[in-house]
Design an enzyme around this catalytic site. Structure first.
Site, PDB file in Angstrom:
ATOM      1  CG  HIS A 195      60.604  29.709  21.890  1.00 32.81           C
ATOM      2  ND1 HIS A 195      60.258  28.767  22.831  1.00 32.81           N
ATOM      3  CD2 HIS A 195      61.296  29.027  20.946  1.00 32.81           C
ATOM      4  CE1 HIS A 195      60.731  27.580  22.482  1.00 32.81           C
ATOM      5  NE2 HIS A 195      61.375  27.722  21.342  1.00 32.81           N
ATOM      6  CG  HIS A 230      57.762  32.190  30.555  1.00 30.63           C
ATOM      7  ND1 HIS A 230      58.535  31.738  29.529  1.00 30.63           N
ATOM      8  CD2 HIS A 230      57.072  33.259  30.040  1.00 30.63           C
ATOM      9  CE1 HIS A 230      58.332  32.481  28.454  1.00 30.63           C
ATOM     10  NE2 HIS A 230      57.450  33.418  28.726  1.00 30.63           N
ATOM     11  CE  LYS A 263      56.132  20.121  36.440  1.00 35.71           C
ATOM     12  NZ  LYS A 263      55.191  21.171  36.090  1.00 35.71           N
ATOM     13  CG  HIS A 269      59.684  23.596  25.796  1.00 31.51           C
ATOM     14  ND1 HIS A 269      58.745  23.844  24.825  1.00 31.51           N
ATOM     15  CD2 HIS A 269      60.312  24.765  26.053  1.00 31.51           C
ATOM     16  CE1 HIS A 269      58.811  25.122  24.496  1.00 31.51           C
ATOM     17  NE2 HIS A 269      59.744  25.706  25.218  1.00 31.51           N
ATOM     18  CG  ASP A 320      65.058  28.995  30.832  1.00 33.22           C
ATOM     19  OD1 ASP A 320      65.495  30.081  30.428  1.00 33.22           O
ATOM     20  OD2 ASP A 320      63.865  28.666  30.767  1.00 33.22           O
ATOM     21  NE  ARG A 364      35.441  37.518  27.401  1.00 31.82           N
ATOM     22  CZ  ARG A 364      34.838  36.537  28.044  1.00 31.82           C
ATOM     23  NH1 ARG A 364      35.056  35.253  27.705  1.00 31.82           N
ATOM     24  NH2 ARG A 364      33.994  36.813  29.020  1.00 31.82           N
TER      25      ARG A 364
HETATM   26  N1  COA Z   1      60.675  18.244  36.477  1.00 28.78           N
HETATM   27  C1  COA Z   1      59.996  17.161  36.888  1.00 28.78           C
HETATM   28  N2  COA Z   1      58.937  16.678  36.239  1.00 28.78           N
HETATM   29  C2  COA Z   1      58.553  17.325  35.140  1.00 28.78           C
HETATM   30  C3  COA Z   1      59.208  18.466  34.664  1.00 28.78           C
HETATM   31  C4  COA Z   1      60.315  18.914  35.383  1.00 28.78           C
HETATM   32  N3  COA Z   1      60.990  19.993  34.987  1.00 28.78           N
HETATM   33  N4  COA Z   1      58.619  18.896  33.534  1.00 28.78           N
HETATM   34  C5  COA Z   1      57.606  18.064  33.320  1.00 28.78           C
HETATM   35  N5  COA Z   1      57.564  17.124  34.291  1.00 28.78           N
HETATM   36  C6  COA Z   1      56.615  16.027  34.403  1.00 28.78           C
HETATM   37  C7  COA Z   1      55.360  16.504  35.132  1.00 28.78           C
HETATM   38  O1  COA Z   1      55.468  16.338  36.514  1.00 28.78           O
HETATM   39  C8  COA Z   1      54.328  15.634  34.514  1.00 28.78           C
HETATM   40  O2  COA Z   1      54.407  14.353  35.093  1.00 28.78           O
HETATM   41  P1  COA Z   1      53.090  13.532  35.436  1.00 28.78           P
HETATM   42  O3  COA Z   1      52.419  13.312  34.101  1.00 28.78           O
HETATM   43  O4  COA Z   1      53.617  12.305  36.088  1.00 28.78           O
HETATM   44  O5  COA Z   1      52.294  14.406  36.340  1.00 28.78           O
HETATM   45  C9  COA Z   1      54.768  15.504  33.086  1.00 28.78           C
HETATM   46  O6  COA Z   1      56.181  15.671  33.101  1.00 28.78           O
HETATM   47  C10 COA Z   1      54.145  16.556  32.184  1.00 28.78           C
HETATM   48  O7  COA Z   1      54.473  17.820  32.747  1.00 28.78           O
HETATM   49  P2  COA Z   1      53.551  19.100  32.662  1.00 28.78           P
HETATM   50  O8  COA Z   1      53.976  20.070  33.719  1.00 28.78           O
HETATM   51  O9  COA Z   1      52.098  18.722  32.639  1.00 28.78           O
HETATM   52  O10 COA Z   1      53.926  19.619  31.230  1.00 28.78           O
HETATM   53  P3  COA Z   1      53.663  21.060  30.738  1.00 28.78           P
HETATM   54  O11 COA Z   1      53.682  21.005  29.279  1.00 28.78           O
HETATM   55  O12 COA Z   1      52.492  21.681  31.389  1.00 28.78           O
HETATM   56  O13 COA Z   1      54.942  21.806  31.368  1.00 28.78           O
HETATM   57  C11 COA Z   1      56.782  23.061  31.731  1.00 28.78           C
HETATM   58  C12 COA Z   1      55.920  22.391  30.677  1.00 28.78           C
HETATM   59  C13 COA Z   1      57.881  23.825  31.043  1.00 28.78           C
HETATM   60  C14 COA Z   1      55.924  24.071  32.538  1.00 28.78           C
HETATM   61  C15 COA Z   1      57.367  21.990  32.674  1.00 28.78           C
HETATM   62  O14 COA Z   1      58.156  21.081  31.928  1.00 28.78           O
HETATM   63  C16 COA Z   1      58.146  22.604  33.810  1.00 28.78           C
HETATM   64  O15 COA Z   1      57.550  23.026  34.817  1.00 28.78           O
HETATM   65  N6  COA Z   1      59.506  22.702  33.658  1.00 28.78           N
HETATM   66  C17 COA Z   1      60.317  23.312  34.670  1.00 28.78           C
HETATM   67  C18 COA Z   1      60.301  24.819  34.509  1.00 28.78           C
HETATM   68  C19 COA Z   1      61.072  25.273  33.314  1.00 28.78           C
HETATM   69  O16 COA Z   1      62.183  24.824  33.066  1.00 28.78           O
HETATM   70  N7  COA Z   1      60.478  26.223  32.579  1.00 28.78           N
HETATM   71  C20 COA Z   1      61.099  26.800  31.403  1.00 28.78           C
HETATM   72  C21 COA Z   1      60.442  26.307  30.153  1.00 28.78           C
HETATM   73  S1  COA Z   1      61.292  26.840  28.724  1.00 28.78           S
END
Ligand code: COA
Length: 383
Positions: A195, A230, A263, A269, A320, A364
Site C-alpha cells: 500500500h 495502522h 475514533k 483513511h 481492516d 532525514r
Molecule cells: N472515527 C471517527 N472519526 C474519524 C475517524 C474514525 N475512524 N477517522 C477520521 N475521523 C474524523 C476525525 O475525528 C476528524 O474529524 P474532525 O475534523 O472533526 O476533527 C476527521 O475525521 C479527519 O480525521 P483525521 O484523523 O485528521 O484524518 P487522518 O487522515 O489523520 O486519519 C486515520 C486517518 C486512518 C488515522 C483515521 O481515519 C483513523 O484514526 N481511523 C481509525 C483507525 C483505522 O481504522 N486505521 C486503519 C487505517 S487503514
C-alpha cells in the site's frame, strides 16, 4: 528524496516523500500493484503470484510459480535457537511483539553478512533470499509460538501446504482447513500485501535509507504496524463489533462514542476520501463466510456500523473493518489479526526496502523549531 512542501503538514499528509514504481493508491488510477488492479489480482491470482510480482517485478509463468511455491515451502524451518526464544516469550505477550522479536532474532542467526561487508558499495546480494525467507517463515514463527503456549505443542512447521493461506490455517488448527477459508485467506493476504508509503513501509524505508540491514528495516516496520491507527485497527475493529449483540444496539452506542470524540476503528483513511477499494472485496468474503458459519449477529452488526458511520460522518470502512469479521468466521483468535497483516505486508516492505536501496538517499526531513530562543546556560547550583 524530493519534497514538494516547505510548509508543515500534520503527519506529512499530502507530502510526496519519494518516488516508487511499486503501487498506486488512488493517484487517479485506483489501487494497483505494479500496474495490475487489486480487483484483478484478488479475483484471479494467488498470494504467491502477487508476492513474486512485488519482489521480482513480474508475474510468474506457471513453471516459475511452481518453483517459487516449492522454494517458499523449503524455507519454513525454524532454527532451534529461535524455537527456544519463542518458547521463552511469555504466553501473555502480544503476537506482534513476538514477530518483532522473532524477526530480530532471525537477523542474529542468519544475518545479512555479505551486505555488511559490501554496504558501502551498496550491493545487496542476499536481499532476495532474505525477503523469501521472511515471507516463508513469518507464519511458522507466529504459529509455533501460538501453539506452544495455547496447546503445549511443538508443531512441525515444515509441513507441506501449497499456499501461504493453507499453510497458515493448517498450522493454526493442526487440521486440513476448509476450502472457502483457504480461498478467503488467499484474498486477504493479497489485499494486505502492499500500500505505497503507509506508515510501516515508510518506517522500513527510513531504516533502509541509513544502510541498516534488511532485518532491522523489517523490525522497524513491524513495530510501526502494531498501533491501532495502522495495522492494529483490525483487532480494534473486532473489539468494537463484539460490543454489540444486535444491529439495533449500534446506532445509539456509536452516537455516544462519536460525541465523546472516540475514533471508530476500521473507518477512515489518510489517502482515500470516499471509499477503500479493498473493502468491498473483503466484505463479500466476510458475507460468504458469515452465511457458511450460520452467523446472525456479527455480520449484521458490522453492516449496521458501516451504515451508521456513513450516514453520520460520511466515513467508510477501510480494509481492516471487514477483515476483522472474515477472520472471526474463520475461527482465528483476535490477537493474530494484525500478525496476519505482517505475514502479507512483508512482501510490500521487502519490495520497498529493495527499491530504496537501489536509488538510496538518507531520509532525514527537517522540522520547524518551536522551542525557546537561545539563552544563557544556568549552572546547576544557581537553578
Ligand atoms: N472515527 C471517527 N472519526 C474519524 C475517524 C474514525 N475512524 N477517522 C477520521 N475521523 C474524523 C476525525 O475525528 C476528524 O474529524 P474532525 O475534523 O472533526 O476533527 C476527521 O475525521 C479527519 O480525521 P483525521 O484523523 O485528521 O484524518 P487522518 O487522515 O489523520 O486519519 C486515520 C486517518 C486512518 C488515522 C483515521 O481515519 C483513523 O484514526 N481511523 C481509525 C483507525 C483505522 O481504522 N486505521 C486503519 C487505517 S487503514
Amino acid at each position: 528524496m524530493a519534497t514538494t512542501h516547505k510548509t508543515k503538514t500534520a503527519g506529512l499528509a499530502d507530502v510526496i516523500a519519494g518516488e516508487s514504481a511499486i503501487c498506486t493508491v488512488g493517484q487517479g488510477q485506483g489501487l494497483n500493484y505494479r500496474g495490475y488492479s487489486i480487483q484483478d489480482l484478488a479475483n484471479q491470482a494467488s498470494f504467491e503470484e502477487v508476492a513474486y510480482l512485488l519482489l521480482y517485478n513480474k508475474l510468474p509463468n506457471r513453471a516459475e510459480l511452481a518453483r517459487y511455491q516449492q522454494r517458499l515451502q523449503s524455507l519454513r524451518t525454524i532454527p532451534d535457537a529461535l524455537k527456544e526464544t519463542l518458547e521463552t516469550i511469555p504466553a501473555t505477550a502480544h503476537p506482534m511483539d513476538v514477530l518483532r522479536t522473532a524477526c530480530s532474532m532471525l537477523g542474529c542467526l542468519e544475518p545479512e553478512t555479505l551486505f555488511l561487508e559490501k554496504k558501502l558499495q551498496q550491493q545487496f546480494p542476499q536481499q532476495h533470499d532474505i525477503a523469501d525467507r521472511l515471507l516463508a517463515v513469518m507464519p511458522s514463527l507466529l504459529l509455533y509460538w501460538h501453539r506452544f503456549h495455547a496447546d503445549r505443542q511443538r508443531i512441525d512447521t515444515t509441513l507441506q501446504a501449497a499456499s501461504t493461506g493453507e499453510y497458515f490455517l493448517t498450522l493454526l488448527t493442526g487440521k486440513q482447513p476448509d476450502k472457502t477459508h483457504i480461498d478467503a485467506m488467499n484474498v486477504s493476504l493479497i489485499l494486505y500485501a502492499e500500500h505505497e508509503f503507509n506508515a510501516s513501509t515508510f518506517a522500513a524505508r527510513v531504516a533502509a535509507s541509513t544502510l541498516a540491514d534488511f532485518y532491522s528495516a523489517v523490525v522497524s516496520a513491524i513495530g510501526t504496524l502494531r498501533g491501532p491507527l495502522h495495522g492494529g485497527a483490525n483487532e480494534a475493529a473486532m473489539a468494537l463489533i463484539q460490543r454489540f449483540q444486535s444491529a439495533e444496539q449500534v446506532a445509539p452506542a456509536l452516537k455516544d462514542a462519536l460525541a465523546r470524540k472516540e475514533k471508530i476503528m476500521g473507518f477512515g483513511h489518510r489517502v482515500y476520501k470516499t471509499a477503500d477499494p479493498r473493502s468491498p472485496i473483503i466484505k463479500a468474503w466476510s458475507k460468504q463466510l458469515s452465511r457458511q458459519a450460520g452467523d446472525t449477529v456479527v455480520f449484521p452488526v458490522s453492516e449496521a456500523i458501516e451504515q451508521f458511520m456513513w450516514s453520520e460522518k460520511q466515513l467508510f470502512p477501510n480494509l481492516d473493518f471487514y477483515s476483522a469479521s472474515a477472520y472471526f468466521f474463520m475461527g482465528i483468535p483476535v490477537a493474530l489479526y494484525t500478525p496476519i497483516f505482517v505475514c502479507s505486508r512483508i512482501t510490500g516492505w521487502a519490495a520497498h526496502i529493495m527499491e530504496q536501496r537501489a536509488n538510496n538517499a538518507l531520509i532525514r526531513p527537517g522540522s520547524r523549531y518551536t522551542g525557546p530562543e537561545p539563552r544563557a546556560f544556568v549552572p546547576v547550583d544557581q537553578r
